[in-house]
Motif scaffolding. Structure first.
Motif, PDB file in Angstrom:
ATOM      1  N   GLN A  87       0.851  -1.185   0.000  1.00  0.00           N
ATOM      2  CA  GLN A  87       0.000   0.000   0.000  1.00  0.00           C
ATOM      3  C   GLN A  87       0.886   1.235   0.000  1.00  0.00           C
ATOM      4  O   GLN A  87       1.966   1.238   0.595  1.00  0.00           O
ATOM      5  CB  GLN A  87      -0.897   0.047   1.238  1.00  0.00           C
ATOM      6  N   CYS A  94      -4.736   6.820   0.610  1.00  0.00           N
ATOM      7  CA  CYS A  94      -4.183   5.629  -0.030  1.00  0.00           C
ATOM      8  C   CYS A  94      -4.357   5.752  -1.540  1.00  0.00           C
ATOM      9  O   CYS A  94      -5.473   5.829  -2.043  1.00  0.00           O
ATOM     10  CB  CYS A  94      -4.884   4.379   0.482  1.00  0.00           C
ATOM     11  N   SER A  97      -3.202   0.209  -3.442  1.00  0.00           N
ATOM     12  CA  SER A  97      -3.428  -0.874  -2.494  1.00  0.00           C
ATOM     13  C   SER A  97      -3.630  -2.161  -3.279  1.00  0.00           C
ATOM     14  O   SER A  97      -4.678  -2.365  -3.887  1.00  0.00           O
ATOM     15  CB  SER A  97      -4.656  -0.583  -1.625  1.00  0.00           C
TER      16      SER A  97
END
Length: 137
Positions: A87, A94, A97
């Motif tokens: 990630q 984020c 991922s």
């Protein structure tokens, strides 16, 4: 960046050569270290067997395009294959991922948020990892 049990903060110094690393060692136990990015990358390659074999992994022409693939199906079909979770966060969000799964001669990149899978070459993954760690080579 998070790679399995390692959480890394890159660019923690003005010369952008160091990372802070938090590693989960046991339940509710962690180690915190400051190390150079090159050493950290070497530790990753040493501790994650799949990373040691990246040069032998080629991209499959049949599955190089993203395809819908349910996570339950992935877990059932590849539960015995070696894999790691990668990630990447930018400014608290984020932006990447994925699960990276070893499937004999190729790697499977599984985008967790989008639930899509594709084949990825080992050299592509290696470049991505260096980019995320912001290693200057």
């Amino acid at each position: 960046m998070i790679l399995n049990s390692f959480t890394c903060a890159v660019d923690v110094d003005k010369n952008k050569m160091f990372s802070h690393v938090i590693e989960k060692t046991q339940d509710n136990q962690y180690t915190v270290e400051r190390t150079t990015k090159m050493v950290l990358l070497a530790v990753f390659y040493q501790n994650i067997k799949l990373l040691q074999q990246l040069d032998t992994k080629k991209q499959s022409e049949d599955t190089k395009i993203w395809q819908d693939y349910a996570l339950v199906r992935l877990q059932a079909y590849y539960n015995q294959n070696e894999a790691f979770n990668l990630q990447y966060y930018e400014y608290g969000k984020c932006t990447y991922s994925s699960l990276i799964i070893d499937n004999d001669s190729e790697l499977i990149e599984y985008d967790l948020p989008r639930q899509k899978a594709r084949s990825i070459a080992g050299k592509t993954l290696k470049k991505q990892l260096v980019k995320f760690m912001k290693v200057q080579v």
